[in-house]
Each structure stands twice: as C-alpha cells, then as structure tokens.
Design a protein around this motif. Structure first.
Motif, short mmCIF file in Angstrom:
data_model
loop_
_atom_site.label_atom_id
_atom_site.label_comp_id
_atom_site.label_asym_id
_atom_site.label_seq_id
_atom_site.Cartn_x
_atom_site.Cartn_y
_atom_site.Cartn_z
N ASP A 41 38.64 81.12 -44.36
CA ASP A 41 37.33 81.23 -45.02
C ASP A 41 36.59 79.90 -44.91
OD1 ASP A 41 37.88 83.81 -45.67
OD2 ASP A 41 38.04 83.50 -47.84
N SER B 94 33.46 84.73 -45.09
CA SER B 94 34.77 85.18 -44.62
C SER B 94 34.59 86.03 -43.37
CB SER B 94 35.47 85.99 -45.70
OG SER B 94 36.77 86.35 -45.31
N TRP B 95 35.31 85.65 -42.30
CA TRP B 95 35.28 86.42 -41.06
C TRP B 95 36.66 86.99 -40.79
CZ3 TRP B 95 30.51 87.18 -40.22
CH2 TRP B 95 29.56 86.16 -40.32
N PRO B 96 36.74 88.22 -40.26
CA PRO B 96 38.07 88.80 -39.97
C PRO B 96 38.76 88.05 -38.84
CG PRO B 96 36.32 90.19 -39.08
CD PRO B 96 35.64 89.13 -39.89
N HIS C 225 27.95 89.98 -52.58
CA HIS C 225 27.64 89.33 -51.31
C HIS C 225 26.14 89.16 -51.20
CE1 HIS C 225 31.72 90.72 -50.37
NE2 HIS C 225 31.73 89.86 -49.37
N TRP D 72 38.04 86.01 -33.71
CA TRP D 72 37.59 85.24 -34.89
C TRP D 72 36.66 84.09 -34.49
CZ3 TRP D 72 39.25 80.12 -36.28
CH2 TRP D 72 38.85 79.71 -37.55
N LYS E 1 34.08 95.15 -45.37
CA LYS E 1 34.50 94.20 -46.42
C LYS E 1 34.09 92.78 -46.11
CE LYS E 1 39.24 93.44 -44.76
NZ LYS E 1 40.68 93.52 -45.12
N ASN E 2 33.91 92.44 -44.80
CA ASN E 2 33.45 91.11 -44.43
C ASN E 2 31.94 91.03 -44.24
OD1 ASN E 2 36.40 91.36 -42.91
ND2 ASN E 2 36.06 89.42 -43.95
#
Length: 679
Positions: free
Chosen positions: A638, A673-675, A444, A574, A487-488
C-alpha cells in the motif's frame, strides 16, 4: 580496522553491522579482518575480497552474489572472460566451496576489548553473545538513542537490553536475521536512507518491556497435481521498486498456496527453485513464480512478531510439530464439532475440545491443545476464535487446517459453564457465536489535489485518442476488467482484444490500456457493469471515439508472461498501477489505534532521496500481533499518501518518522492500494 568504539567517539557512535561488526552500507557485502592470507581461488575478482554468497557462472568463474548482481545491472558479460552472460544463468556454488569459505579464520573487529579469533561463520554468534566490545558498543548506541536516560543510574544489564539491531534468537530454533529482512529486523529504530520503520517506537517507558523482532526462514515445497495451475497468491515489490524484496500481499482462498497453509501475507520470498529472487525485478519474480512444474521449492522469510527472551527459552523445552489436516463438509452448514479458545497469556487460537460424534472427532487427526496457525490459508497466528469460526462457516466443503502441536502443555480445565477462566471461546457448531457489528463500507475517494504527485521515476503514461469507423453491428471486440466497485477501486482496463472486432483491425488499443471515455462519456468513475453497458450502447454507432491511457515501465518492460495465459485470469502487473496518474487514484483512510506501550506495527520504505528524487512511501512489513496487523485493512505494498491529512508527497524519512511517532494512540493513514501481481 581501528577499534570502532573509543572514548573519543562516544558522542558519535557509528552504525555497525550486527553480523560482521563493521560499518558498511546496508546493501553492501560484510567486511571481515582475516587472520591469514586467503588463497586466490577463494577471492572474488570483482571486489578482490574472499567470496561472500559465492555464485558460479556457466563459464566456470565465481563471484560474490552482490558483486555479480551489481555488475550485471550494467553489463551482459562475465568480468573475467567477457563471455555473454545473464544473472539468471548463474547458480550457488557447491556446499564444499561455501563450507571452505565459512571456515576461514577471522579476527574480532573489536580488537581493543577482544582478541579472539574464530571461523567466519561463527563471528555473528560471537558478537551477539560473547564479545565485550560489541556489548560496549550496544550500550553506547543505546545511550545515544535515549539521551534522556544518560543522567540516570542504570543497572549494568540495561545496557544489554535487546535492541532492534540485536534480535534475540531462540536457542535451537531456525530463526535468524536474514540479510533480506533489512526492513523488518535490522533497521528497527533507525533512520536509514530509504528505509523507515515506525513498527518499533523507542521511548524510555518502553525499555523494560522491549522485546526482539524475530524473523525465520523456511523452505516450503509446494505440490501441484496440474503443473500449469496457478499458485493463487498476489505479490508486490522487486528491486525496481522502493520495496526491494518480493513480498506476498494476499493469498487467495481455495488456491494451491491456501491449501498448503504455510505462506501468509507479509512473507518475503527469497528463493524459487534454488534461484535467489531477493534482488530481481518485479517482472522477473513473476516469471520465476509462474514457471510450470509439479513441485515448487520456495524459501520464504516470515516475520514472527515481537517475542521476549523468556518465551523463547520456554519454547525450546517442548517438542513442536506442524501438522496439516483437511476436513470435508457435506454442505456449508455442517458443523465440524470443534471448540476454539484464545488464552490471555499466549497469542493465537487453541482447540479446547472436540465434540463427540462430530466431523473433527471422527477424522481423528486434530487434538485438544493444538494451536491453529491457519485455516484455508488465512493466517490465524494472531487471530480470534470468532475469525476462525467465520472462515469455517463460509467454506463450502474442504476446510484445511495447519496446526502446531506441542507436547507437555495443558489448557486450563473448563469451568461449569463450559468455558475457561482465562480465554474467550467460539465453536464451529452452527451459526456464529458472536454477532458482529456490520462495518460500514470503507470510504474511498478520488485523490485530492493536495495529494497529487508526479509519476515515479521509470514510468511514463501516454494518453491516446482512437477514432474508428465501423459497421453498426460490428463488435468492438474487447473484454474489460476493473471498475470502481472493485475492492481496490480500479479504473476500467482492457483485458483482451479479440481478433473478430474493429479494435483488433485498428491495432491502437492494446491489452492493459486504461479506458478513459467512449464518445465523450467518462468511464473513469463507473463500476464494471456500468462500463460494460456504456461500451455496448456506444458500439452500435457508425463511428466510435475512445480515449485510453497506456502505461509503461521503462525500468522493467513486461517480459513474455503470456506463455501460460490460459492458466491465469489476466490483469495488469502490480508495477503497472504504479505508473497510473494521480487523478485516477482512489484513496481510503485507515484509522489505527494502539496502547501507550504498543508500536504501530508496520515498516515503510521510500520517500525523498537526493539521488532518486521523490519516491512513494510503501508499506513493506506488517508485524504479527500489532495494531496494524489486527486491523487487517493495511496491506504490504500500500502507498501512504498522507498522515492525519498531511500529504506525504515530497517528504523524506526524517520528516515522516517524527510525524508517525508523535501520534501516541491514534493515527489516520491515507493510502492507495493496488492489487499485487497474481502468480
């Protein structure tokens, strides 16, 4: 209507709807030529045409679903009597009314080649299977799309080859091409404005191998022992975003949805408890899905991947049954006693054998030849035995199987070594049968300067500086979430403001604010524990200066979603992340590889449009059994930032499509990428 396919129009074949056979915008109502005059009681008084998907208002009037939905975006009253009205108060008309409308007699639109009449509900099947005019249209459209083959002699059947706008549906099955699946089915191979799909790449060498992309609607009943319990899935999309539909991004382990096993990432949610949510805002969809109750009825659209006609015909010759089985381990290491295999001629995982005396054999509900669809909510329709074994081995106690049982099918007999000649195998006994290479952590990095973009329309961000005086032992009184170890790679954000601290008394810091710095210390690059430490150490001062960012969605202000907050671990919706400035984004590169005859396996929406300006490109659909699906790093929702290092910002569909199609065997997608919103 004039005959849509004439000799003069061959060079410019119009794009016709595969359901009504006429040209209209993708999101508009279908058009029909009715044989007789239709009773005024069955007419929509907005479009003045016979009703389509009729919706009743509380004041007793009936309109087309799309007509009423578009009207309610501008006004808050009934078009007929002007009584106050909201779209959520309306409901589907009775089955009797819908049946009367379906039985209205229509003319085939291809009247030069076909003079047949039929009930309105029969027109689509007529066009797909029997109409010579529609067959001619498809042939002309195919020649237009593949000009290279114009000069070559083709057998007459080739003009009949299934095109992505004419999905082949299995006889006797419930599969269908739903209007809500535009990105996944209808638009394959087209360049509709705002809708791009490189999931299917047309070329002459693909034609002999072409298959149909099949989608299926399913009604799923979810039962909850606790009516307040969260479902345990993340969703993206909504009519206020380029995605349009509501799409499942992720199913959380050990959740209600995971235990049920029938909903998977990528599924489109069309209805919740009888209310159509295929065209509501993101916030409205979250509100519907968070509604408490012991039983939840969901209608979902599930992409089944590419399947050819032969396979579909074969599937109807056997009876099929979906069965749910739960096995309970005494501890994580206890084996289930199941031998799993993968066959080369059919996707998925199958049970080869149940070991005598094992947990599965004692349970007695699993059988040899069962196909494993999912385990603990993890979709394994295109999975491997190794992936299944890993899920089983990491599960503490309850292992929930969803399996498909087909009668009349036998697996190959095991050879002397206990394996089959046409499959790979794995076992749930003990350790993993395969030593997986450890993947390096995904790389990232902050969004590069040439990837920067303006905020999408409808979003604003406001930076604020809050300076407060406080007692040395007085708490700030906030809890936080996020962190670059997430993770995001989320920034640090406020999850709650407690009524005991100085920030609650000051009132300027709110839940959902992104924290940028405290007393000059940058918080935007810290992980969660580093941020907690920085906040605690600086809270000991007599004065604290916080810089924070407030994000607002003008199109969809967040509704009162806090009624059941106790049941939810709060995090921003989101759509909130979509309004985050580019300098706070973290990107990752995802490399996909494919064979010459494969498609990439994803559809995208967004891009530059004159009427809407620059919109981000989003992943809308990931097709089972394709490179994008197998890689498992790409998710619905995404944002595509760049392709092979070339920024996608400001590109239109027609510019991005060729770039994706030029990459024959390998492509690098840079994504943010967003949750998704938790429901």
């Amino acid at each position: 209507m004039a005959d849509p396919v004439t000799e003069e129009s061959v060079s410019q074949v119009p794009e016709l709807c595969c359901e009504c056979g006429q040209a209209h915008p993708l999101l508009d109502n279908h058009l029909y030529n009715f044989q007789d005059e239709v009773d005024d009681e069955l007419i929509c008084h907005i479009c003045l045409q016979p009703l389509l998907q009729p919706m009743d208002t509380p004041c007793g009037h009936t309109y087309c679903f799309k007509c009423l939905e578009n009207f309610m975006q501008e006004y808050n009253f009934c078009p007929m009597d002007r009584k106050k009205l909201s779209f959520q108060q309306c409901h589907k008309s009775s089955l009797l009314v819908r049946n009367l409308l379906d039985k209205l007699v229509v003319l085939c639109p291809f009247k030069t080649e076909c003079q047949q009449t039929m009930q309105r509900c029969e027109l689509e099947a007529h066009l797909q299977n029997r109409c010579p005019g529609f067959k001619k249209y498809k042939s002309e459209l195919q020649r237009k799309r593949n000009p290279i083959s114009k000069g070559k002699e083709e057998p007459s059947a080739k003009g009949d080859t299934n095109t992505p706008k004419d999905p082949e549906l299995p006889g006797g099955d419930s599969s269908l091409v739903a209007e809500s699946s535009g990105a996944a089915v209808v638009s394959l191979g087209t360049a509709e404005p705002g809708l791009v799909n490189p999931a299917f790449e047309e070329s002459e060498e693909d034609l002999p191998h072409r298959t149909s992309l099949v989608a299926e609607t399913t009604t799923i009943e979810i039962h909850r022992e606790d009516p307040e319990e969260e479902l345990g899935m993340r969703i993206v999309g909504g009519k206020d975003t380029p995605l349009g539909n509501i799409v499942v991004q992720e199913v959380l382990r050990d959740s209600v949805i995971a235990a049920d096993g029938r909903i998977a990432p990528g599924d489109h949610i069309l209805e919740v408890n009888g209310v159509n949510i295929s065209s509501v805002t993101h916030c409205q969809a979250v509100s519907f899905l968070r509604h408490p109750g012991p039983v939840l009825h969901l209608m979902v659209l599930q992409e089944k991947g590419f399947s050819n006609r032969t396979a579909q015909q074969d599937s109807t010759s056997t009876s099929r049954e979906v069965i749910h089985v739960t096995l309970v381990k005494r501890d994580r290491s206890e084996p289930l006693g199941i031998k799993l295999i993968r066959k080369t001629d059919e996707a998925g995982i199958f049970i080869l054998d149940l070991l005598e005396g094992g947990l599965a054999a004692k349970n007695g509900k699993l059988s040899r030849n069962d196909r494993v669809l999912s385990i603990n909510g993890q979709d394994l329709r295109q999975g491997t035995p190794e992936a299944a074994a890993q899920i089983i081995q990491t599960t503490e106690s309850r292992v929930n199987f969803v399996i498909l049982r087909q009668s009349g099918l036998q697996l190959g007999e095991p050879g002397e070594d206990g394996s089959t000649s046409n499959s790979s195998s794995s076992s749930s006994n003990g350790g993993s049968p395969v030593h997986h290479r450890r993947r390096p952590d995904q790389n990232h990095y902050r969004r590069k300067s040439n990837y920067q973009k303006d905020l999408p329309q409808g979003y604003v961000s406001h930076e604020k500086t809050v300076a407060i005086k406080k007692e040395p032992k007085e708490s700030l009184g906030i809890t936080i979430g996020g962190g670059r170890d997430n993770k995001n790679k989320l920034p640090i954000y406020v999850t709650s403001v407690q009524p005991i601290g100085c920030l609650f008394r000051d009132g300027r810091i709110k839940r959902g604010d992104v924290l940028l710095s405290i007393n000059g210390i940058d918080l935007t690059h810290l992980n969660y524990y580093e941020a907690v430490s920085a906040l605690k150490s600086n809270a000991a001062s007599h004065s604290v200066t916080l810089k924070a960012l407030e994000i607002l969605s003008l199109n969809s202000p967040e509704p009162a979603l806090d009624i059941r907050e106790q049941g939810f671990s709060w995090s921003p919706l989101w759509i909130t992340w979509l309004g985050l400035p580019s300098y706070l984004h973290f990107c990752q590169d995802i490399v996909l590889s494919k064979g010459n005859l494969e498609s990439w396996g994803f559809s995208i929406v967004g891009g530059f449009e004159e009427s809407k300006g620059n919109q981000p490109f989003f992943i809308k659909t990931i097709v089972p059994g394709t490179p994008a699906f197998r890689d498992r790093k790409l998710k619905c929702g995404d944002e595509i930032v760049a392709v092979n290092g070339v920024p996608a910002i400001g590109m239109s569909n027609s510019e991005l499509i060729p770039m994706l199609k030029e990459q024959r065997n390998k492509v690098t997608l840079t994504v943010v990428s967003w949750p998704g919103s938790l429901v």
